[in-house]
Motif scaffolding. Sequence first.
Motif, PDB file in Angstrom:
ATOM      1  N   UNK A  49      42.456  31.110  44.819  1.00 35.46           N
ATOM      2  CA  UNK A  49      43.073  31.505  43.561  1.00 35.46           C
ATOM      3  C   UNK A  49      42.097  31.771  42.443  1.00 35.46           C
ATOM      4  N   UNK A  50      40.856  32.131  42.798  1.00 33.08           N
ATOM      5  CA  UNK A  50      39.855  32.389  41.765  1.00 33.08           C
ATOM      6  C   UNK A  50      40.177  33.708  41.069  1.00 33.08           C
ATOM      7  N   UNK A  51      40.333  33.683  39.735  1.00 34.04           N
ATOM      8  CA  UNK A  51      40.782  34.878  38.998  1.00 34.04           C
ATOM      9  C   UNK A  51      39.923  36.107  39.230  1.00 34.04           C
ATOM     10  N   UNK A  52      38.593  35.952  39.139  1.00 35.82           N
ATOM     11  CA  UNK A  52      37.723  37.119  39.243  1.00 35.82           C
ATOM     12  C   UNK A  52      37.806  37.760  40.619  1.00 35.82           C
ATOM     13  N   UNK A  53      37.800  36.950  41.677  1.00 37.30           N
ATOM     14  CA  UNK A  53      37.857  37.492  43.041  1.00 37.30           C
ATOM     15  C   UNK A  53      39.172  38.237  43.277  1.00 37.30           C
ATOM     16  N   UNK A  54      40.277  37.654  42.817  1.00 43.22           N
ATOM     17  CA  UNK A  54      41.576  38.298  43.004  1.00 43.22           C
ATOM     18  C   UNK A  54      41.695  39.559  42.154  1.00 43.22           C
ATOM     19  N   UNK A  55      41.109  39.535  40.953  1.00 39.60           N
ATOM     20  CA  UNK A  55      41.143  40.725  40.102  1.00 39.60           C
ATOM     21  C   UNK A  55      40.373  41.870  40.755  1.00 39.60           C
ATOM     22  N   UNK A  56      39.176  41.582  41.264  1.00 39.88           N
ATOM     23  CA  UNK A  56      38.357  42.629  41.872  1.00 39.88           C
ATOM     24  C   UNK A  56      39.047  43.228  43.103  1.00 39.88           C
ATOM     25  N   UNK A  57      39.716  42.377  43.877  1.00 40.60           N
ATOM     26  CA  UNK A  57      40.386  42.902  45.066  1.00 40.60           C
ATOM     27  C   UNK A  57      41.562  43.790  44.668  1.00 40.60           C
ATOM     28  N   UNK A  58      42.309  43.391  43.639  1.00 41.02           N
ATOM     29  CA  UNK A  58      43.422  44.220  43.171  1.00 41.02           C
ATOM     30  C   UNK A  58      42.911  45.511  42.544  1.00 41.02           C
ATOM     31  N   UNK A  59      41.760  45.450  41.880  1.00 43.54           N
ATOM     32  CA  UNK A  59      41.160  46.669  41.319  1.00 43.54           C
ATOM     33  C   UNK A  59      40.802  47.642  42.440  1.00 43.54           C
ATOM     34  N   UNK A  60      40.218  47.100  43.494  1.00 42.71           N
ATOM     35  CA  UNK A  60      39.879  47.942  44.653  1.00 42.71           C
ATOM     36  C   UNK A  60      41.151  48.521  45.268  1.00 42.71           C
TER      37      UNK A  60
END
Length: 273
Positions: A101-112
């Motif tokens: 649930x790390x915000x940055x990792x999940x954000x980057x994956x959704x951005x991709x």
Amino acid sequence: MATMAANIGMMDGAYFVGRSEILAWVNATLQLNISRVEEAASGAIQCQMMDMTHPGIVPMHKVNFDAKTEYDMIQNYKVLQEVFTKLKIEKHIEVNKLVKGRPLDNLEFLQWLKRYCDSVNGGIMNENYNPVERRCKGGKERNPRGAQRVAKSLQADNVANLALGPKQGRMCSMSGRDDSASEIQALSEQVSDLKHSVDQLEKERDFYFAKLRDIEILSQTPEIEHLPVAAAIRKILYAADVKESALSEAQELVTSMHSSPEEEVNDTEQIVQ
């Protein structure tokens, strides 16, 4: 398809899309109401995005939208990885980081993911795609026996309600207990979410503290510890006044690099003392 995915590098404009825009995209596309990117940690949202972009490619009956444990989340990412393999998408999924649930990792994956979906459908939503219906169908297929048990239970309750009549008082009491149990469960979930947020903050704190410690050790290396720039770094690291920044004093130390060698030594000795 694989080529489009491969061209999405770290410097692609996809990774400059803001958190609010990503959340708005997810909610509008899948008719959801998530407020944090961490809510996509289970992998179910990513699976349905691929189902919307490539209709029929995702076995939705295998996607668990109620995944809470890391084990259940990992199963969702296995489904997603199988879809990537079918489409020949060479994208490594950092499952161990995402399920935390790390915000940055999940954000980057959704951005991709947004960049990929836009590259396939031109950023246009599939009007024929019903996200709510697809989620419901997945749920029914995922646990048909459970659904049958629930239906039978409801039928039995209806029969009992017709026969009970004078026992309504007891049923109200049971209903009150059910409400209390629901409230307790909701509070427990809130406590669990708060604990999770605290864990994430502690991890971020440790991460940045470790970086500062590395900088401190580097500035104390014999080869550079007497240089003004190293002294300036230590000045910032050791500043005790939380209200005032030590940056201006550190900048003055750096300008001393243009002084004579004798002045540099004297200035450095004063700082160390």
